[in-house]
Design a protein around this motif. Structure first.
Motif, short mmCIF file in Angstrom:
data_model
loop_
_atom_site.label_atom_id
_atom_site.label_comp_id
_atom_site.label_asym_id
_atom_site.label_seq_id
_atom_site.Cartn_x
_atom_site.Cartn_y
_atom_site.Cartn_z
N TYR A 454 0.54 -12.64 -58.52
CA TYR A 454 1.30 -12.95 -57.30
C TYR A 454 0.52 -13.80 -56.31
O TYR A 454 0.52 -13.56 -55.11
N VAL A 455 -0.15 -14.83 -56.85
CA VAL A 455 -0.66 -15.93 -56.06
C VAL A 455 -0.08 -17.21 -56.66
O VAL A 455 0.30 -17.25 -57.82
N VAL A 456 0.01 -18.24 -55.83
CA VAL A 456 0.67 -19.47 -56.27
C VAL A 456 -0.22 -20.23 -57.26
O VAL A 456 -1.45 -20.05 -57.30
N TYR A 457 0.39 -21.10 -58.04
CA TYR A 457 -0.27 -21.86 -59.11
C TYR A 457 -1.54 -22.53 -58.61
O TYR A 457 -1.57 -23.16 -57.57
N ARG A 458 -2.62 -22.34 -59.37
CA ARG A 458 -3.93 -22.95 -59.18
C ARG A 458 -4.68 -22.40 -57.96
O ARG A 458 -5.68 -22.97 -57.53
N SER A 459 -4.22 -21.28 -57.44
CA SER A 459 -4.95 -20.65 -56.32
C SER A 459 -6.37 -20.28 -56.72
O SER A 459 -7.27 -20.25 -55.87
N GLN A 460 -6.57 -19.98 -58.00
CA GLN A 460 -7.86 -19.45 -58.44
C GLN A 460 -9.00 -20.45 -58.28
O GLN A 460 -10.17 -20.08 -58.43
N TYR A 461 -8.67 -21.70 -57.96
CA TYR A 461 -9.72 -22.70 -57.80
C TYR A 461 -10.10 -22.91 -56.34
O TYR A 461 -10.80 -23.87 -56.00
N SER A 462 -9.67 -22.01 -55.48
CA SER A 462 -10.02 -22.11 -54.06
C SER A 462 -10.38 -20.73 -53.54
O SER A 462 -9.60 -19.78 -53.69
N GLY A 463 -11.53 -20.62 -52.93
CA GLY A 463 -11.97 -19.35 -52.38
C GLY A 463 -13.48 -19.18 -52.54
O GLY A 463 -14.17 -20.02 -53.13
N VAL A 464 -14.00 -18.08 -52.01
CA VAL A 464 -15.43 -17.80 -52.02
C VAL A 464 -15.73 -16.84 -53.17
O VAL A 464 -15.35 -15.67 -53.15
N THR A 465 -16.42 -17.32 -54.19
CA THR A 465 -16.78 -16.49 -55.34
C THR A 465 -17.96 -15.59 -54.99
O THR A 465 -18.65 -15.81 -53.98
N PRO A 466 -18.24 -14.58 -55.81
CA PRO A 466 -19.44 -13.77 -55.56
C PRO A 466 -20.72 -14.60 -55.47
O PRO A 466 -21.57 -14.35 -54.60
N LEU A 467 -20.87 -15.58 -56.36
CA LEU A 467 -22.06 -16.43 -56.29
C LEU A 467 -22.10 -17.18 -54.97
O LEU A 467 -23.15 -17.25 -54.32
N ASP A 468 -20.95 -17.73 -54.55
CA ASP A 468 -20.92 -18.45 -53.27
C ASP A 468 -21.35 -17.53 -52.13
O ASP A 468 -22.14 -17.92 -51.26
N GLY A 469 -20.81 -16.33 -52.11
CA GLY A 469 -21.10 -15.42 -51.02
C GLY A 469 -22.56 -15.01 -50.98
O GLY A 469 -23.17 -14.93 -49.89
N ILE A 470 -23.14 -14.75 -52.14
CA ILE A 470 -24.55 -14.34 -52.20
C ILE A 470 -25.46 -15.51 -51.81
O ILE A 470 -26.45 -15.33 -51.08
N GLN A 471 -25.12 -16.71 -52.26
CA GLN A 471 -25.92 -17.88 -51.87
C GLN A 471 -25.87 -18.12 -50.37
O GLN A 471 -26.88 -18.45 -49.73
N THR A 472 -24.69 -17.96 -49.78
CA THR A 472 -24.56 -18.13 -48.33
C THR A 472 -25.37 -17.09 -47.58
O THR A 472 -25.98 -17.37 -46.54
N GLY A 591 -13.56 -13.10 -50.77
CA GLY A 591 -14.12 -12.02 -51.56
C GLY A 591 -15.62 -12.08 -51.75
O GLY A 591 -16.31 -11.05 -51.68
N GLY A 592 -16.17 -13.27 -51.99
CA GLY A 592 -17.61 -13.39 -52.19
C GLY A 592 -18.39 -13.07 -50.94
O GLY A 592 -19.45 -12.42 -50.99
N ASN A 593 -17.89 -13.50 -49.79
CA ASN A 593 -18.55 -13.17 -48.53
C ASN A 593 -18.46 -11.67 -48.25
O ASN A 593 -19.42 -11.05 -47.77
N ALA A 594 -17.28 -11.10 -48.52
CA ALA A 594 -17.11 -9.66 -48.29
C ALA A 594 -18.06 -8.85 -49.17
O ALA A 594 -18.68 -7.87 -48.71
N LEU A 595 -18.20 -9.25 -50.43
CA LEU A 595 -19.11 -8.56 -51.34
C LEU A 595 -20.55 -8.68 -50.85
O LEU A 595 -21.30 -7.69 -50.84
N ALA A 596 -20.93 -9.87 -50.42
CA ALA A 596 -22.29 -10.06 -49.91
C ALA A 596 -22.54 -9.22 -48.66
O ALA A 596 -23.64 -8.69 -48.47
N ASP A 597 -21.54 -9.09 -47.80
CA ASP A 597 -21.69 -8.25 -46.61
C ASP A 597 -22.10 -6.83 -46.99
O ASP A 597 -22.92 -6.20 -46.31
#
Length: 785
Positions: A454-472, A591-597
């Motif tokens: 229940y997300v729109v087509y190709r949504s999965q290519y936009s957002g903060v991944t776990p790696l992104d969040g940890i690197q930040t 999600g990645g930022n939330a996980l890093a928090d």
């Protein structure tokens, strides 16, 4: 501009504009009572106009919604749509904001200005964890944000989703679910608020009230008892009796529908006790209308009415497609569903309700039945102010300030981090010092966003991944990454690089789990392990993911395992390792930022499980509120010494959960004391308050979800052993004590007796207060006279 000018000329030339003499009709007067307006408008409608209000149109009838096209406009399709299906139209497609808003306005302007009575349409799309359009805010999945146990956050989320939908002209969202996660093999666990009716009802009600505070209609689904299908298979039959229906399933729906004041409901695909829910007079009329007094409309799910013929064999096959002549099957379906209380027929099927005018003319269907259904639709439209404000499309220059703005991003991050559940940390690997070198490993760690369905087509290519969040959080120089394996493969060729990365780091974070697909890919049949129509007979990690986790845990590097999933996983061997374990159900775009928090201790984890974790799929069902006669425990196990230790419930296992409902750890400790009640001798009409002192006895500020369960000591029927009846999430600074009040209406501790009457029986009840359904810290009794 040329296209819009041509459109306006066509409207003017249509000769079908609303009759000017109706401008002063009572139904157009916003100062009159809603019922007066409903009856006046209903009295003016032809049977064809009434039937059109009871079928869902679609923006694709006048707009090319194919992804990547320029959205060609089809005027004749617009005219035909509102001749036949004028009540509402669906807009959930991967198109631009501009195309969406422009064509919503086209459709609504036509409905208002170019149909005889000028009845505005409801504009509909999905919204269980965000407004379904590209680049709108994606919040975490329902199973996730239920783990926040935070009513106010969910209300705020509903408000923000409404703002974003309203900005582009959408007035109704297919959300929330009041279904329960009682069958974990079922693919749609991620869309539920967990296993418990009280928690689900609280979360759903707050979503409804947040959304509808801006006059954007919610739609509670899937009424009723949809989410425990036979074998866990989507749309399969649900087995149960009247007492189970009323005790277990209906409370969450009633809380959302009646207490939440929702303006629409979606019925279920399934049958319950052999009766198709799309045509169940007992649930749709006798309970919903006669007992609860619900005044608004019920719609079928997409194509669900057709199942009366092609699945349930209640009606003859085969049905004709759209625009084909009415068949016996269409008429049979209409005669089953509409009189039962199924007011509106959603698209995705054969539009059986096209047979309404002929059935009325032939005397097979009473026009009073049609009038009842139409009045429910009109009542919703008048109540939500749709006639006065058929759309509230914001100026294009304001869209970026409303949709996915900084506030929405921050809210998504806060809800996400408050939903993360710390399951295991016995070796205190968490929180990780920001001075450490961290290896991030696993197929869910980067490369796509693991949003669930229940997300729109190709949504999965936009957002903060776990790696992104940890690197930040700690800087790229302190982070290495190795995928280890693909999520859909058993190939272990990436293991050596992952092990090397872990061995060179101070801490390894391994992210594994389940995955779903966006709304287009899921129905294309691409691989997934959760989502609508994607069901499981095994709750273990797929392919090479378990061996990958084992390989990293077996290094000397302290390891944190992160489950990023849409349902519980059964990897209980992790409990016998030194690894810490974190559950992040499908995340938000932050999600990645939330996980890093959580991982680095910027935020103390406060999530509590909304659903129990079994040790094995064979332990199902695992929900905490089993009946008193259930869950005798004499476990067996295979010992570390290799010996077989035989039990009886089960021979080599246990019916107890791996992690129970309401469970969740913190980086601090909370102690409970002095559980008291405001009264101990009460009547069924009283309200009492349980009070408990909760002390943060650790060294970090934190939030605790204080939970109250009630046990009926003696009852005339077999009742749940305990039931959640209250909770509060309370922030407590380190070293301080909070006094927490948990109100309880005594009327809420009743049961459905042998005569199927709801009664609060006299006798002893125990109020149990604690940190989870198994971690009770104090209790006291009250007595009903």
């Amino acid at each position: 501009m040329v296209l819009l000018r041509s459109f306006n000329i066509l409207l003017a030339a249509s000769g079908n504009s609303t009759n000017g003499s109706l401008a002063s009709a009572p139904y157009r007067n916003p100062n009159l009572p809603v019922e007066t307006r409903v009856q006046d408008l209903l009295s003016r409608m032809t049977i064809q106009e009434k039937a059109a209000q009871l079928m869902q149109g679609d923006i694709s009838n006048w707009l090319n919604t194919t992804y990547g096209t320029n959205g060609a406009f089809n005027y004749s399709g617009l005219v035909q749509n509102f001749e036949q299906k004028a009540g509402m139209f669906y807009v959930g497609y991967p198109i631009s904001w501009d195309l969406l808003a422009t064509n919503i306005k086209r459709g609504q302007d036509y409905a208002i200005n170019s149909t005889r009575l000028g009845i505005p349409a409801l504009v509909q799309t999905e919204g269980i964890h965000g407004f379904l359009i590209g680049n709108a805010t994606i919040f975490n999945s329902p199973i996730a944000y239920a783990c926040s146990w935070n009513r106010s956050q969910i209300h705020d989320m509903g408000v923000q989703i409404a703002r974003e939908a309203q900005a582009l002209g959408v007035s109704q969202l297919f959300a929330p679910l009041a279904d329960l996660a009682r069958e974990l093999r079922y693919g749609r666990v991620e869309e539920t608020y967990g296993e418990d009716g009280y928690l689900a009802g609280e979360i759903a009600m707050n979503y409804v009230q947040g959304l509808q505070s801006l006059n954007v209609s919610a739609m509670v689904k899937h009424y009723a008892a949809y989410s425990m299908p036979e074998q866990g298979l989507n749309t399969g039959p649900v087995h149960g009796g009247e007492r189970e229906l009323r005790t277990t399933w209906l409370p969450s729906y009633k809380r959302a529908i009646i207490d939440g004041g929702v303006w629409s409901i979606m019925s279920a695909y399934s049958s319950y006790d052999g009766i198709p829910q799309v045509a169940d007079e007992h649930t749709l009329t006798e309970i919903l209308r006669d007992e609860w007094g619900y005044d608004f409309f019920v719609t079928s799910d997409a194509g669900a009415t057709d199942r009366l013929a092609n699945s349930f064999n209640v009606c003859p096959d085969s049905l004709n497609g759209y625009n084909n002549p009415i068949t016996e099957g269409n008429e049979c379906i209409t005669l089953n569903a509409l009189p039962a209380g199924g007011d509106v027929e959603m698209g995705g099927g054969s539009f059986n309700y096209r047979s309404i005018p002929q059935l009325v003319a032939s005397g097979q269907l009473s026009e009073d039945t049609v009038n009842t259904a139409v009045s429910r639709v009109l009542r919703a439209k008048f109540t939500m102010g749709l006639f006065e404000k058929p759309y509230q499309i914001a100026p294009r220059s304001q869209w970026q300030n409303i949709i996915n703005n900084n506030y929405a991003k921050q809210l998504a991050r806060e809800i996400d981090r408050d939903s993360i559940v710390l399951l295991k940390n016995d070796h205190n690997i968490l929180p990780i010092s920001k001075g450490k070198k961290v290896a991030v490993i696993g197929p869910m760690a980067d490369g796509f966003m693991n949003y669930g369905d229940y997300v729109v087509y190709r949504s999965q290519y936009s957002g903060v991944t776990p790696l992104d969040g940890i690197q930040t959080a700690i800087g790229n120089g302190s982070v290495t990454y190795a995928q280890g394996c693909e999520r859909w493969s058993s190939d272990q060729s990436g293991f050596p690089a992952a092990v090397s990365a872990a061995e060179a780091a101070d801490v390894a974070v391994v992210v594994v789990g389940t995955w779903s697909r966006d709304q287009m890919e899921l129905w294309e049949g691409l691989n997934a392990t959760t989502g609508e129509h994607v069901d499981l007979d095994n709750l273990d990690l797929v392919g090479a993911m378990r061996p990958l986790v084992q390989a990293i845990v077996n290094t000397t590097t302290p390891t944190v395992v992160v489950f990023q999933s849409g349902k519980p996983l059964t990897e209980d061997w992790i409990s016998n390792t030194t690894a810490s374990l974190v559950q992040q159900f499908y995340p938000s775009e932050q999600g990645g930022n939330a996980l890093a928090d959580i991982l680095f201790g910027d935020v103390n984890p406060s999530g509590k499980l909304s659903v129990s974790f079994p040790h094995d799929v064979g332990d199902l069902p695992i929900y905490y509120d089993y009946l008193n006669s259930g869950r005798t425990t004499s476990p067996g196990f295979v010992g570390a010494d290799g010996y077989l230790y035989f039990g009886h419930q089960y021979v080599f296992g246990t019916p107890q959960p791996w992690f129970e409902f309401g469970y969740g750890l913190s980086y601090t400790n909370f102690t409970y004391s002095n559980v008291t009640l405001s009264a101990t001798n009460v009547s069924a009409s009283d309200q009492i308050i349980a009070t408990v002192h909760v002390t943060n006895s650790g060294g970090r500020d934190g939030a605790e979800v204080v939970q109250m369960y009630v046990k009926d000591v003696l009852a005339s029927v077999d009742v749940p052993n305990i039931q959640l009846k209250g909770f509060e999430k309370v922030f407590i600074p380190a070293g301080q004590t909070a006094t927490v009040d948990l109100p309880l209406n005594v009327s809420d501790v009743g049961l459905w007796n042998r005569q199927m009457k709801y009664v609060v029986e006299p006798g002893q009840f125990i109020a149990c207060v604690g940190a989870s359904s198994l971690d009770i810290r104090g209790q006291t009794s009250f007595y009903v006279s």
